[in-house]
Enzyme design. Structure first.
Site, PDB file in Angstrom:
ATOM      1  CG  HIS A 118       3.310   4.688   1.381  1.00  0.00           C
ATOM      2  ND1 HIS A 118       3.498   3.360   0.367  1.00  0.00           N
ATOM      3  CD2 HIS A 118       4.024   3.384   2.371  1.00  0.00           C
ATOM      4  CE1 HIS A 118       3.171   2.310   0.155  1.00  0.00           C
ATOM      5  NE2 HIS A 118       3.583   2.392   1.782  1.00  0.00           N
ATOM      6  CG  HIS A 146       7.707  -3.885   0.363  1.00  0.00           C
ATOM      7  ND1 HIS A 146       8.221  -1.966  -0.055  1.00  0.00           N
ATOM      8  CD2 HIS A 146       6.943  -3.857   1.725  1.00  0.00           C
ATOM      9  CE1 HIS A 146       7.381  -2.003   0.622  1.00  0.00           C
ATOM     10  NE2 HIS A 146       6.897  -2.082   1.195  1.00  0.00           N
TER      11      HIS A 146
END
Length: 621
Positions: A277, A507
């Protein structure tokens, strides 16, 4: 506890274990799916009435195939199932119908009223069999939509393409005090993009004459990524660091076939359900070297109408030839920690880059690196990664403050993992202890300290620039939410009026500690890590072992490196002032707690009662 609303009927489970995943329909075409890093639950059919069985923990199960169709998707559906649903809804919108009579509308509102945010998970799942379930409302059929857009509440500029000067950053309008920037957003006032950056600018000659680069990320659209490089750099060597396996890896490699200058480095994911990630760029120029740590995936949607965070390092010059390996480090030991993070990949593809880093002077760096790498760590290694790394730095480099329990901690994120059946399982125990650490005297959790969690509500998403499809980047699932209603009492709305970005869904992920009046910060962190144990790590074996599933990366700001006692909060971060010393927090402080009508956005349930900014409703199935 049974809840019934516009979300349909679902049952709270008191078990996270030993659940058999639902079986996908046999005739379902396998979509281009990918596990979201903070939502690894099985996705059940998202018609209004899911099967009344408990779902597996996001920390312990893989995802099954989603049940929405993907045959009509004209472009690659990249990322998590939630992103695929967003893409499908964009190209196959369902229009909101206003033809109901007032009586029917009132009846519908009564039958589909809001769900209670209970703090108890004690009721058995069998409660559904004791009630008379109402016949579920079928999802509306998808209708062919004319190419006509409704008036936008965000103004005429909402639908406009980027103007010609959108990608022309002016270095004189940028504030390099903290080297923390937001991304540019399409469809907002120009002043709210001053001092912000687009990926085309980051990769432009404005910051250096690029020779080679490395792109670390979770999600890639390679053709789009290549186009973000200026033509003169478009064929320079690029390494893509990813965590793909099997079919998804094959699709990624296929994307890159036309581009002979792209090579790959696969991150090792040795613990089940972990993800790669981390979002970072390593840029090697003729003039030196630069590091970018950010929150955006390498896809167009993440750079369009979302709020993202970027840390851009100074341009690091080359050290004199013959300098020792330890030369050129900063007081924050950024060089040492970056090399250790890269070493954790155990990847020969990165060895040449590690040598290049050693040859450059990184001494001007003013942030601390906070990384996560997969593994089970014991002894001194426990403090190298995840939230224990953050705890160690806060212990060593912050000073105690008076009435510390009155200084709230604030977490802001775009995805949520399983926290357990109550707050003491992880959130209010080891994680809160980390966030409330303030100097060496902080030896235990501060139960009196407020923890404020900022996560968009349904209405935040509905009224955003993108409308409901913005929720595809907020993959909190019903299967996780139904097990932790206690968490929702912590939630605060996404509100960013001072930055002009309330309508650009976040985000970005940030964590900080603020003074009681929210005018000062004792520390600030921007990171790829969402609110999950997979990202931050969890203690095991009576607190003698730290287990981390995923790769994550962020940067920590501490006032002492900037010769300050605390960071003053910048009240109006746009337009940017190059001389300001206030910290540009990307949302409004103090956070605004959910009202009684607010609900957290959950991606895999329908929202049919009110239209979004495009006049559409959300039907993920």
């Amino acid at each position: 506890m049974t809840q019934e609303s516009q979300y349909g009927k679902w049952t709270l489970s008191d078990s996270d274990d030993d659940v058999v995943p639902p079986t996908p329909p046999k005739d379902l075409k396998k979509p281009n799916t990918k596990l979201d890093p903070e939502r690894k639950t099985n996705v059940v059919h998202t018609a209004p009435k899911p099967k009344p069985k408990s779902e597996p923990s996001p920390e312990h199960k893989q995802t099954s195939e989603p049940t929405f169709k993907t045959e009509k998707i004209s472009a690659p559906a990249l990322g998590s199932e939630a992103r695929q649903a967003a893409h499908f809804n964009r190209i196959n919108p369902v229009k909101h119908e206003n033809s109901s009579s007032p009586a029917v509308k009132r009846k519908r509102e009564s039958e589909e009223g809001g769900w209670d945010l209970s703090s108890s998970d004690d009721e058995a799942t069998s409660s559904t069999s004791k009630t008379n379930p109402k016949k579920p409302v079928k999802s509306p059929p998808r209708k062919k939509v004319e190419d006509k857009r409704p008036p936008s509440p965000h103004g005429a500029s909402y639908y406009k393409e980027e103007p010609s000067d959108f990608f022309e950053a002016n270095l004189s309008t940028m504030n390099h005090t903290y080297r923390f920037y937001l991304n540019k957003v399409t469809g907002i006032e120009k002043k709210y993009n001053t001092g912000a950056l687009h990926i085309k600018e980051i990769l432009s000659p404005m910051f250096g004459t690029l020779k080679e680069s490395v792109q670390f990320n979770y999600c890639f659209d390679i053709p789009w990524m290549v186009k973000q490089y200026p033509p003169e750099f478009r064929d320079k060597p690029v390494i893509i660091v990813h965590g793909e396996k099997r079919e998804s890896k094959a699709r990624l490699l296929q994307q890159a076939q036309p581009y002979s200058h792209i090579r790959f480095c696969q991150a090792k994911l040795d613990i089940a359900f972990g993800t790669h990630h981390t979002k970072m760029m390593l840029l090697w120029y003729e003039e030196g070297f630069r590091v970018i740590i950010l929150t955006s995936n390498m896809i167009q949607a993440d750079w369009y109408q979302k709020t993202q965070g970027i840390w851009m390092s100074p341009l690091y010059p080359r050290l004199p030839e013959g300098s020792p390996e330890t030369a050129g480090d900063s007081p924050t030991h950024f060089k040492r920690d970056l090399l250790e993070y890269l070493r954790a990949y155990r990847a020969p593809e990165l060895s040449e880059w590690m040598e290049r880093i050693k040859e450059h002077n990184l001494s001007e760096t003013k942030i601390y690196l906070i990384g996560s790498t997969p593994g089970r760590f014991q002894g001194a290694d426990m403090e190298k990664w995840g939230h224990l790394r953050l705890r160690k730095l806060l212990s060593e480099h912050t000073c105690p403050v008076q009435n510390a329990e009155e200084w709230p901690v604030i977490g802001q994120f775009s995805s949520i993992g399983s926290m357990g059946l109550d707050k003491t399982k992880w959130l209010a125990a080891e994680f809160q202890r980390t966030l409330t650490t303030q100097g060496k005297a902080s030896s235990s959790s501060s139960p009196g300290t407020s923890m404020l969690l900022v996560y968009p509500s349904v209405d935040n998403v509905r009224t955003s620039l993108e409308g409901y499809p913005a929720g595809g980047s907020l993959p909190y699932s019903i299967q996780t939410a139904q097990r932790q209603l206690w968490l929702h009492s912590y939630f605060h709305r996404w509100k960013a009026e001072t930055s002009g970005r309330s309508s650009a869904m976040p985000h970005i992920k940030t964590y900080m500690r603020a003074s009681p009046d929210f005018s000062q910060l004792s520390w600030f962190l921007v990171t790829s890590a969402n609110l999950s144990k997979a990202a931050w790590g969890a203690l095991e074996k009576n607190n003698t072992q730290m287990m981390v599933r995923s790769y994550e990366l962020g940067v920590l700001y501490l006032p002492t490196i900037f010769n300050m006692k605390t960071f003053p909060v910048e009240k109006n971060i746009f337009p940017v002032s190059s001389s300001s010393t206030g910290f540009p927090v990307p949302f409004d402080l103090p956070p605004q707690q959910y009202s009684g009508k607010d609900r957290p956005w959950i991606w895999n349930i329908p929202y049919t009662q009110a239209p979004d900014t495009h006049g559409n409703i959300w039907v993920p199935s």
